[in-house]
Enzyme design. Structure first.
Site, mmCIF file in Angstrom:
data_model
loop_
_atom_site.group_PDB
_atom_site.id
_atom_site.type_symbol
_atom_site.label_atom_id
_atom_site.label_comp_id
_atom_site.label_asym_id
_atom_site.label_seq_id
_atom_site.Cartn_x
_atom_site.Cartn_y
_atom_site.Cartn_z
ATOM 1 N N LYS A 211 -5.486 -9.409 8.784
ATOM 2 C CA LYS A 211 -5.464 -8.811 7.441
ATOM 3 C C LYS A 211 -4.077 -8.253 7.131
ATOM 4 O O LYS A 211 -3.537 -8.470 6.043
ATOM 5 C CB LYS A 211 -6.495 -7.674 7.377
ATOM 6 C CG LYS A 211 -6.376 -6.826 6.125
ATOM 7 C CD LYS A 211 -7.402 -5.724 6.096
ATOM 8 C CE LYS A 211 -7.014 -4.460 6.794
ATOM 9 N NZ LYS A 211 -6.132 -3.568 6.044
ATOM 10 N N ASN A 212 -3.507 -7.531 8.100
ATOM 11 C CA ASN A 212 -2.253 -6.830 7.812
ATOM 12 C C ASN A 212 -1.031 -7.749 7.747
ATOM 13 O O ASN A 212 0.061 -7.308 7.408
ATOM 14 C CB ASN A 212 -2.023 -5.714 8.839
ATOM 15 C CG ASN A 212 -2.969 -4.543 8.605
ATOM 16 O OD1 ASN A 212 -3.706 -4.523 7.621
ATOM 17 N ND2 ASN A 212 -2.949 -3.575 9.516
ATOM 18 N N ARG B 278 -5.715 -0.468 -1.096
ATOM 19 C CA ARG B 278 -4.748 0.576 -0.801
ATOM 20 C C ARG B 278 -3.327 0.027 -0.584
ATOM 21 O O ARG B 278 -2.356 0.646 -0.934
ATOM 22 C CB ARG B 278 -5.189 1.308 0.468
ATOM 23 C CG ARG B 278 -5.137 2.768 0.393
ATOM 24 C CD ARG B 278 -6.057 3.347 1.427
ATOM 25 N NE ARG B 278 -7.441 3.064 1.081
ATOM 26 C CZ ARG B 278 -8.137 3.790 0.227
ATOM 27 N NH1 ARG B 278 -7.587 4.835 -0.338
ATOM 28 N NH2 ARG B 278 -9.382 3.485 -0.042
ATOM 29 N N CYS C 55 -7.124 8.824 -1.077
ATOM 30 C CA CYS C 55 -6.957 9.065 0.355
ATOM 31 C C CYS C 55 -8.120 8.498 1.165
ATOM 32 O O CYS C 55 -9.260 8.647 0.810
ATOM 33 C CB CYS C 55 -6.861 10.562 0.574
ATOM 34 S SG CYS C 55 -7.083 11.066 2.247
ATOM 35 N N ARG D 221 -1.007 9.133 3.003
ATOM 36 C CA ARG D 221 -0.339 7.835 2.820
ATOM 37 C C ARG D 221 0.707 7.864 1.706
ATOM 38 O O ARG D 221 0.585 7.187 0.679
ATOM 39 C CB ARG D 221 -1.356 6.732 2.576
ATOM 40 C CG ARG D 221 -2.288 6.570 3.740
ATOM 41 C CD ARG D 221 -3.014 5.275 3.699
ATOM 42 N NE ARG D 221 -2.487 4.347 4.685
ATOM 43 C CZ ARG D 221 -3.142 3.270 5.106
ATOM 44 N NH1 ARG D 221 -4.283 2.954 4.587
ATOM 45 N NH2 ARG D 221 -2.621 2.501 6.014
ATOM 46 N N PRO D 222 1.744 8.663 1.892
ATOM 47 C CA PRO D 222 2.796 8.758 0.868
ATOM 48 C C PRO D 222 3.584 7.453 0.745
ATOM 49 O O PRO D 222 3.511 6.594 1.631
ATOM 50 C CB PRO D 222 3.684 9.886 1.381
ATOM 51 C CG PRO D 222 3.424 9.962 2.844
ATOM 52 C CD PRO D 222 2.033 9.462 3.076
ATOM 53 N N ILE D 223 4.331 7.308 -0.361
ATOM 54 C CA ILE D 223 5.147 6.098 -0.541
ATOM 55 C C ILE D 223 6.619 6.454 -0.777
ATOM 56 O O ILE D 223 7.375 5.663 -1.328
ATOM 57 C CB ILE D 223 4.616 5.213 -1.696
ATOM 58 C CG1 ILE D 223 4.498 6.011 -3.005
ATOM 59 C CG2 ILE D 223 3.282 4.590 -1.341
ATOM 60 C CD1 ILE D 223 4.301 5.127 -4.228
ATOM 61 N N ASP D 224 6.992 7.674 -0.341
ATOM 62 C CA ASP D 224 8.371 8.119 -0.581
ATOM 63 C C ASP D 224 9.412 7.223 0.109
ATOM 64 O O ASP D 224 10.482 6.958 -0.455
ATOM 65 C CB ASP D 224 8.554 9.593 -0.160
ATOM 66 C CG ASP D 224 8.058 9.865 1.247
ATOM 67 O OD1 ASP D 224 7.107 9.183 1.704
ATOM 68 O OD2 ASP D 224 8.614 10.752 1.915
ATOM 69 N N ASP E 285 -4.966 1.956 14.556
ATOM 70 C CA ASP E 285 -6.144 1.254 14.031
ATOM 71 C C ASP E 285 -7.175 0.947 15.116
ATOM 72 O O ASP E 285 -8.340 0.697 14.811
ATOM 73 C CB ASP E 285 -5.728 -0.071 13.359
ATOM 74 C CG ASP E 285 -5.026 0.164 12.033
ATOM 75 O OD1 ASP E 285 -4.968 1.316 11.576
ATOM 76 O OD2 ASP E 285 -4.531 -0.820 11.448
ATOM 77 N N ILE F 185 -0.080 9.184 14.065
ATOM 78 C CA ILE F 185 0.343 8.435 12.868
ATOM 79 C C ILE F 185 -0.279 8.997 11.589
ATOM 80 O O ILE F 185 0.427 9.265 10.618
ATOM 81 C CB ILE F 185 -0.008 6.931 12.993
ATOM 82 C CG1 ILE F 185 0.472 6.357 14.323
ATOM 83 C CG2 ILE F 185 0.565 6.139 11.804
ATOM 84 C CD1 ILE F 185 1.960 6.205 14.471
ATOM 85 N N ARG G 59 -13.742 -4.780 4.404
ATOM 86 C CA ARG G 59 -12.322 -4.860 4.010
ATOM 87 C C ARG G 59 -11.492 -5.462 5.120
ATOM 88 O O ARG G 59 -10.425 -6.017 4.872
ATOM 89 C CB ARG G 59 -11.770 -3.455 3.753
ATOM 90 C CG ARG G 59 -12.313 -2.808 2.518
ATOM 91 C CD ARG G 59 -11.788 -1.419 2.423
ATOM 92 N NE ARG G 59 -10.614 -1.455 1.587
ATOM 93 C CZ ARG G 59 -10.304 -0.509 0.723
ATOM 94 N NH1 ARG G 59 -11.038 0.558 0.611
ATOM 95 N NH2 ARG G 59 -9.253 -0.618 -0.017
#
Ligand code: UD1
Length: 420
Positions: A25-26, A95, A119, A124-127, A309, A331, A401
């Protein structure tokens, strides 16, 4: 499986048999996003049939990219892509839709999308993503809950992440392949899925060096063409099925898997006493028909460390192993949501901040559970295979998912599992 249905598992059956591992998936998600940049037809093989991949295909279609699935192959043609906006509804479906930002910036020089869905396992920031795009010459502002990115000329830059981020490394790679000049990513994530994305992009004509190491260098090219590519095997699905084999003290042969990328997990399973053998590079056999014991301290970490995971399914296994196991989750800050559900089965787990201490018990007993996230749901399935009596797991949409027909796979190796 629809969200209203439940997985019903009658535990206590030993698992024996063979499972062909699905595509990753990833890897599939960033590769599908990358397809938007290719002027030509892409054939993406071994693309798992998961709701997240369907959501990525719907995003591609909404952008004007032809996209259709033929069994495990997704065929795309982005020649006619004309839009660069992703609706809030589509962003919320998946997500990791933020991965389309780099691809759209590369393709169109601009994009407009809402913040990705809420969440699940942490904030899970995207900075890191946004800071990197700014360094590459992108102007970014927010309007009405949307992020608007514009780059008159996307240019290569030196980017250094404070900690390795899989998504940010992939996003920058995507933007950089069609940028002017060279991009260097320092402290890049080293996950095998990064190498897989680089493999796909290279097959399309990109110039990338160092994928899989801490420094990735991308030299911008003028265009990407289409290609045929096979997505790597899913190492987390493989790890989950190994944990399922181990918790039932069974035997399992995984085919179509990548032994090398599984080593951080198989090393811990060997510490529990499981015997593990690899055949060639794509088959792994686990034998747990023996006395197992707690593996000690497991600390999640970026690759090649133990994958976050795989922490929930391994924890499910550890609830049944004599002795004390300790998990340190480094993580994500909210990755113990499965603990309260495992406790309902009789597991003994104490959580203090990022540390979870598990005291192995001889017996778990079936109960009604609800999945709250993908891998937490997989932990519940794993534990239910051991629990006496019947376990019913709700909110299975989280599980679908990431796992392609988990019910069929486990049934084929002897589990008593059905959906109702
Ligand atoms: C990816 C995987 C996910 C896996 C995770 C870690 C996909 C689709 N998902 O998620 O399954 O659990 O890697 O292996 O591939 N961070 C920031 N700012 C950012 C980005 C990340 O602070 O802009 C932090 C995160 O909060 C986290 C750490 O960096 O603590 C690593 O996260 P990251 O590798 O980015 O995870 P994802 O790419 O979201």
């Amino acid at each position: 499986m629809s969200s209203g249905r439940k997985l019903i598992i009658h535990g206590g059956r030993r698992i024996e048999g063979e499972i062909a591992v699905q595509g990753a998936k990833n890897s599939a998600l960033p590769i599908l996003a990358a397809a938007v940049m290719c002027k030509g037809r892409c054939e993406i093989y071994n693309c798992p049939a998961l709701s997240d991949c369907d959501a990525a295909c719907r995003i591609l279609t909404s952008l004007g990219c032809a996209c259709r699935r033929e069994e495990s192959c997704v065929c795309t043609d982005a020649s006619a892509v004309g839009r660069n906006e992703i609706s809030e509804k589509l962003m919320r479906e998946m997500r990791s839709s933020i991965i389309f930002m780099g691809a759209l910036l590369g393709r169109c020089g601009q994009c407009r999308m809402s913040f990705p869905g809420g969440c699940e396992i942490g904030s899970r920031p995207i900075d890191f993503h946004l800071d990197a795009f700014r360094r590459m010459g992108t102007k970014i502002h927010e309007e009405h809950g949307y992020i608007v990115c514009t780059a008159d000329k996307l240019r290569g830059a030196k980017i250094s992440f404070p900690v390795p981020s899989v998504g940010a490394t992939e996003n920058v790679m995507l933007a950089a392949v069609l940028a002017d000049g060279t991009t260097e990513i320092h402290n890049a994530a080293r996950e095998p899925e990064i190498c897989d994305l680089a493999g796909f992009l290279t097959a399309c004509g990109a110039k990338i060096n160092g994928a899989g190491t801490g420094t990735v260098t991308i030299e911008g090219v003028r265009k990407l063409s289409g290609c045929s590519y096979t997505v790597m095997p899913d190492r987390i699905a493989a790890a989950t099925y190994l944990c399922c084999g181990a918790i039932t003290r069974g035997e399992i042969l995984l085919t179509h898997c990548d032994h090398g990328s599984l080593v951080p997990v198989t090393a811990v399973l060997e510490q529990t006493g499981c015997s593990i053998y690899s055949f060639g590079s794509d088959s792994v056999y686990l034998n747990a028909r023996k006395t197992l014991k707690a593996p000690g301290v497991i600390r999640t970490a970026p690759y090649p460390g133990f994958p976050t995971d795989a922490q929930p399914p391994l924890m499910a296994l550890c609830t049944t192993l004599p002795g004390t196991s300790m998990f340190v989750e480094t993580i994500f800050e909210n990755r113990y949501r499965h603990v309260s559900e495992l406790t309902r089965l009789g597991a003994k787990i104490k959580v203090e901040g990022q540390v979870a201490v598990v005291e192995g018990v001889n017996r778990l007993s079936g109960a009604e559970l609800e999945a709250g996230d993908l891998r937490g749901g997989a932990a519940m399935v794993t534990a239910a295979l051991f629990a006496e009596g019947v376990t019913k797991i709700g909110h299975t949409c989280y599980i679908s998912r990431g796992y392609e027909d988990i019910e069929g796979c486990l049934k084929s190796v002897g589990a008593d599992i059905r959906t109702a």
